[in-house]
Design an enzyme around this catalytic site. Structure first.
Site, PDB file in Angstrom:
ATOM      1  CG  HIS A 134      -0.281   0.158   2.525  1.00  0.00           C
ATOM      2  ND1 HIS A 134       0.043  -0.923   3.303  1.00  0.00           N
ATOM      3  CD2 HIS A 134       0.138   1.256   3.218  1.00  0.00           C
ATOM      4  CE1 HIS A 134       0.623  -0.505   4.415  1.00  0.00           C
ATOM      5  NE2 HIS A 134       0.702   0.812   4.385  1.00  0.00           N
ATOM      6  CG  HIS A 164       2.703  11.940  -8.873  1.00  0.00           C
ATOM      7  ND1 HIS A 164       3.931  12.444  -9.207  1.00  0.00           N
ATOM      8  CD2 HIS A 164       2.394  11.040  -9.837  1.00  0.00           C
ATOM      9  CE1 HIS A 164       4.351  11.882 -10.327  1.00  0.00           C
ATOM     10  NE2 HIS A 164       3.435  11.018 -10.725  1.00  0.00           N
ATOM     11  CD  GLU A 194       1.585  10.730 -14.198  1.00  0.00           C
ATOM     12  OE1 GLU A 194       1.977  10.761 -15.376  1.00  0.00           O
ATOM     13  OE2 GLU A 194       2.321  10.395 -13.241  1.00  0.00           O
TER      14      GLU A 194
END
Length: 123
Positions: free
Chosen positions: A7, A76, A118
């Protein structure tokens, strides 16, 4: 010895608002939750229903600042979509597109805490 992605974590100011955003914008659903017995934190694990990788959202009760330091947003998350036009239209309607790069065929959305995500076409 092998390693597999488990994760990524993002700390959030308003867990309910973030859960709603990730559900609406990316179709992620809360799969499980861990709450501290003293109420000091909540971890919510979100999944896309297809892959093992999870997004962990962490809410901290005693966080005393108004936001998290996101640096220059150079780190990101990235999500692939099979329909860039429909995804972009949905995100434009939500008002969460924060940067577009038509030459590369990608764009970024921003979550309620300012994290950039993104959006890329599926390969």
């Amino acid at each position: 010895m092998e390693f597999t992605f488990a994760h990524n974590n993002l700390n959030v100011m308003d867990l309910d608002q973030s859960l709603q955003f990730y559900q609406e914008a990316l179709g992620l659903k809360e799969e499980r939750r861990k709450e501290a017995s003293d109420g000091s934190f909540i971890l919510a694990f979100l999944a896309d229903g297809r892959r093992h990788h999870r997004l962990e959202l962490t809410w901290l009760r005693d966080w005393e600042k108004d936001s998290y330091n996101l640096g220059d947003n150079e780190f990101h998350l990235a999500f692939e979509t099979d329909d860039m036009d429909a995804a972009r239209a949905k995100h434009k309607e939500m008002g969460c597109i924060c940067f577009e790069n038509p030459e590369m065929g990608i764009y970024f959305i921003s979550d309620p805490d300012g994290y950039w995500i993104e959006i890329v076409p599926a390969k």
